[in-house]
Design an enzyme around this catalytic site. Structure first.
Site, PDB file in Angstrom:
ATOM      1  N   LYS A 115      11.870 -28.060 -33.898  1.00 27.72           N
ATOM      2  CA  LYS A 115      12.979 -29.005 -34.128  1.00 27.72           C
ATOM      3  C   LYS A 115      12.378 -30.389 -34.360  1.00 27.72           C
ATOM      4  O   LYS A 115      11.610 -30.558 -35.299  1.00 27.72           O
ATOM      5  CB  LYS A 115      13.951 -28.965 -32.951  1.00 27.72           C
ATOM      6  CG  LYS A 115      14.631 -27.591 -32.777  1.00 27.72           C
ATOM      7  CD  LYS A 115      15.724 -27.645 -31.732  1.00 27.72           C
ATOM      8  CE  LYS A 115      16.501 -26.347 -31.645  1.00 27.72           C
ATOM      9  NZ  LYS A 115      15.927 -25.352 -30.738  1.00 27.72           N
ATOM     10  N   TYR A 124      -3.136  -7.514 -31.343  1.00 29.21           N
ATOM     11  CA  TYR A 124      -2.381  -7.462 -30.090  1.00 29.21           C
ATOM     12  C   TYR A 124      -3.162  -8.227 -29.021  1.00 29.21           C
ATOM     13  O   TYR A 124      -4.385  -8.080 -28.929  1.00 29.21           O
ATOM     14  CB  TYR A 124      -2.168  -6.015 -29.635  1.00 29.21           C
ATOM     15  CG  TYR A 124      -0.724  -5.605 -29.720  1.00 29.21           C
ATOM     16  CD1 TYR A 124       0.254  -6.352 -29.064  1.00 29.21           C
ATOM     17  CD2 TYR A 124      -0.333  -4.498 -30.461  1.00 29.21           C
ATOM     18  CE1 TYR A 124       1.594  -5.994 -29.149  1.00 29.21           C
ATOM     19  CE2 TYR A 124       1.009  -4.144 -30.547  1.00 29.21           C
ATOM     20  CZ  TYR A 124       1.964  -4.886 -29.893  1.00 29.21           C
ATOM     21  OH  TYR A 124       3.269  -4.549 -29.978  1.00 29.21           O
ATOM     22  N   ARG A 139       8.226 -22.243 -36.117  1.00 31.81           N
ATOM     23  CA  ARG A 139       9.315 -21.721 -35.280  1.00 31.81           C
ATOM     24  C   ARG A 139       8.722 -21.044 -34.047  1.00 31.81           C
ATOM     25  O   ARG A 139       7.957 -20.101 -34.173  1.00 31.81           O
ATOM     26  CB  ARG A 139      10.099 -20.726 -36.135  1.00 31.81           C
ATOM     27  CG  ARG A 139      11.411 -20.282 -35.599  1.00 31.81           C
ATOM     28  CD  ARG A 139      12.267 -19.780 -36.748  1.00 31.81           C
ATOM     29  NE  ARG A 139      12.650 -20.901 -37.585  1.00 31.81           N
ATOM     30  CZ  ARG A 139      13.667 -21.723 -37.313  1.00 31.81           C
ATOM     31  NH1 ARG A 139      14.424 -21.524 -36.264  1.00 31.81           N
ATOM     32  NH2 ARG A 139      13.937 -22.735 -38.104  1.00 31.81           N
ATOM     33  N   THR A 189      11.387 -25.745 -27.886  1.00 33.07           N
ATOM     34  CA  THR A 189      11.012 -25.061 -29.116  1.00 33.07           C
ATOM     35  C   THR A 189       9.986 -25.966 -29.791  1.00 33.07           C
ATOM     36  O   THR A 189       9.832 -27.137 -29.415  1.00 33.07           O
ATOM     37  CB  THR A 189      12.206 -24.858 -30.072  1.00 33.07           C
ATOM     38  OG1 THR A 189      12.860 -26.118 -30.241  1.00 33.07           O
ATOM     39  CG2 THR A 189      13.195 -23.849 -29.523  1.00 33.07           C
ATOM     40  N   ASP A 227      15.165 -28.278 -20.516  1.00 36.57           N
ATOM     41  CA  ASP A 227      14.999 -27.705 -21.856  1.00 36.57           C
ATOM     42  C   ASP A 227      15.056 -28.880 -22.837  1.00 36.57           C
ATOM     43  O   ASP A 227      16.126 -29.407 -23.132  1.00 36.57           O
ATOM     44  CB  ASP A 227      16.144 -26.712 -22.092  1.00 36.57           C
ATOM     45  CG  ASP A 227      16.146 -26.139 -23.496  1.00 36.57           C
ATOM     46  OD1 ASP A 227      15.397 -26.645 -24.356  1.00 36.57           O
ATOM     47  OD2 ASP A 227      16.927 -25.200 -23.732  1.00 36.57           O
ATOM     48  N   GLU A 242      -1.659  -8.925 -25.542  1.00 38.86           N
ATOM     49  CA  GLU A 242      -0.819  -9.068 -24.338  1.00 38.86           C
ATOM     50  C   GLU A 242      -1.681  -9.483 -23.149  1.00 38.86           C
ATOM     51  O   GLU A 242      -2.832  -9.056 -23.016  1.00 38.86           O
ATOM     52  CB  GLU A 242      -0.099  -7.749 -24.049  1.00 38.86           C
ATOM     53  CG  GLU A 242       1.103  -7.584 -24.949  1.00 38.86           C
ATOM     54  CD  GLU A 242       1.684  -6.193 -24.941  1.00 38.86           C
ATOM     55  OE1 GLU A 242       0.986  -5.272 -25.415  1.00 38.86           O
ATOM     56  OE2 GLU A 242       2.812  -6.029 -24.477  1.00 38.86           O
TER      57      GLU A 242
HETATM   58  N1  DSN Z   1      20.212 -23.221 -32.689  1.00 35.56           N
HETATM   59  C1  DSN Z   1      19.717 -24.398 -32.015  1.00 35.56           C
HETATM   60  C2  DSN Z   1      20.496 -25.608 -32.364  1.00 35.56           C
HETATM   61  O1  DSN Z   1      20.976 -25.667 -33.480  1.00 35.56           O
HETATM   62  O2  DSN Z   1      20.629 -26.507 -31.559  1.00 35.56           O
HETATM   63  C3  DSN Z   1      19.655 -24.226 -30.562  1.00 35.56           C
HETATM   64  O3  DSN Z   1      19.305 -22.949 -30.225  1.00 35.56           O
END
Ligand code: DSN
Length: 487
Positions: A288, A79, A294, A285, A256, A81
């Site tokens: 991607k 932990y 992730r 994120t 974003d 935090e």
């Molecule tokens: N699920 C993602 C996407 O496919 O673009 C975005 O959150």
């Protein structure tokens, strides 16, 4: 395979230590098998399925074995935090190292003054950003006006008044059917409930972002937060213009970049197309186009960094230290020259995919692409997005259905298929391969017919799935996933 072998090797992370990774995975699976064989079997099967399908989901990728293996450690057991050097638990010295290294890589990679690597996902990153902006622009002035330093020092009446203000701010983001994301103010999501929200769309004729219309809407609505970024818009955005608009109306610009962070990291998007120097707060994120584990992260200017740093306890619980470690590894990989080659190929391949559709008579939203996304309008094939998605899956092509602007079939059945090039580019696919992918998709859709008036049921002409599976297998065999990795 169209690329020369040097570039292909560079786009397939982990090939150089495949033997070691194979030994590691064999041991790991053997251990899992001894405790819960069904999980070992599903893990093996997932690799086989991913190896055997044309993965065109624009938000997915293949992280390196180094990043994946980093997640399987006892860092998960701690932990931590709080923030670096300031935790609510004892014994966090190693987590401090992990978080410091990950944040340092993120700052260096994106040229950001401050990075926060704790968010577990994109929505967490966006919530941290929204609340950091609210804390800076609404809460801090409220405390100062009341002459106190901490919310706990406010009277009940003062706190209620401040809570009312925090919950009554305005946010403006791209509409879902123009390609925005549900966390950008969509009502079913918390962002649409937390904020008084208005969307900006795209030009009905060109389907491109109309900056003048956006500016006019922002002048009228006067949002506290202007959100840039998208999850299904196949074009680059001029973030310098968004910042000008934000400044004019007194908004904080939050971008974003979850979808295109890999193109920013890989220096494909530079200057006005790089959100980091223009936005007050940038979120992403890490899994991607950035090709890490992730998770999420937040970049911020000095003005917002203190508030972002309080992501835990403001929005988050304990950080996932094992995932922060994997973020550090993936961000280190993204700082290598090979990552820039990969990012350029992601964009080049998207163009090849788009050209492949256009020359075969298909219609693309906005008429093409200049990022990693191609949004195919499937109405000319006489099917819905849902039917197209299912028929493609039957043929070994993994995509997702997606709304198109002013979609006649709504958000569930949709009229589009969203395609992205990051994952197959990581496998080594080049422009000719993507042209062939376009040909296979057109083949499937040309042989798909709706059943009656159903928007979901369909019939695929005999032999189509087998033919396309076989052609896809040739492409996949020529560009193996995790080359050299054997379980
Ligand atoms: N699920 C993602 C996407 O496919 O673009 C975005 O959150």
């Amino acid at each position: 395979m169209t690329a020369d072998s040097t570039v292909t090797t560079a786009t397939a992370p982990g090939a150089e230590y495949a033997d070691t990774a194979s030994a590691a995975y064999r041991s790991i699976l053997q251990i899992i098998e001894s405790v819960e064989p069904r999980i070992a079997a599903a893990t093996r099967k997932e690799l086989a399925d991913q190896r055997d399908s044309l993965k065109l989901i624009a938000s997915e990728n293949y992280a390196s074995p180094a990043a994946l293996l980093t997640m399987g450690s006892w860092l998960s057991d701690k932990y931590a935090e709080g923030t670096i050097g300031h935790r609510f638990y004892a014994g966090c010295q190693n987590v401090d190292t992990v978080e410091t290294v990950a944040a340092e890589h993120a700052r260096e990679l994106f040229g950001a003054p401050y990075a926060y690597v704790q968010p577990h996902s994109g929505i967490d990153a966006n919530l941290v950003a929204y609340w950091a902006i609210l804390a800076t622009r609404v809460e801090a002035p409220g405390l100062s006006e009341a002459g106190v330093k901490n919310v706990n020092d406010l009277s009940e009446a003062q706190w209620e008044e401040l809570r009312g203000k925090l919950g009554n701010q305005r946010l403006m983001g791209m509409s879902l059917d123009a390609g925005g994301h549900l966390t950008h103010g969509f009502r079913p999501n918390i962002s649409g409930k937390m904020f008084h929200q208005r969307s900006y769309g795209t030009d009905p004729k060109t389907e491109l972002l109309d900056y003048d219309a956006l500016a006019a809407a922002a002048r009228e609505f006067k949002p506290l937060i202007l959100v840039g970024g998208y999850s299904a818009y196949p074009r680059r955005v001029n973030f310098a213009k968004l910042r000008e608009i934000a400044d004019e109306v007194g908004a904080t610009l939050m971008v974003d970049m979850a979808h295109f962070a890999g193109l920013v990291a890989g220096k494909v998007f530079t200057g006005d197309e790089d959100p980091v120097p223009h936005a007050h707060v940038t979120t992403t994120t890490t899994h991607k186009s950035l090709r890490g584990p992730r998770g999420g992260l937040v970049l911020a200017t000095a003005e917002y960094s203190d508030a972002v740093d309080k992501g835990c306890p403001m929005v988050l619980g304990g950080p996932l230290s094992h995932v922060m470690a994997a973020k550090a590894v993936a961000l280190a990989e993204a700082r290598q020259p090979a990552f820039q080659a990969y990012a350029q190929r992601v964009a080049d391949n998207a163009k090849a995919l788009a050209d492949g559709f256009l020359k075969r008579g298909a219609r693309l939203v906005t008429g093409g692409t200049d990022n990693h996304i191609v949004l195919l309008d499937v109405t000319s094939f006489g099917v819905t997005g849902r039917q197209a998605e299912s028929a493609l899956l039957d043929s070994g092509v993994v995509t997702n259905r997606n709304s198109i602007p002013a979609d006649p079939n709504g958000a569930w059945y949709t009229s589009g298929i969203r395609l992205g090039t990051p994952a197959l580019t990581t496998r080594g696919f080049g422009a000719d391969d993507f042209d062939r992918v376009a040909e296979l998709i057109v083949d499937v859709l040309s042989n798909t017919t709706p059943e009656g008036t159903s928007k979901a049921k369909y019939k695929l002409a005999d032999g189509t799935a087998e033919r396309v599976h076989a052609a896809a297998a040739e492409l996949l065999d020529a560009n193996p996933l995790y080359p050299g990795l054997s379980l």
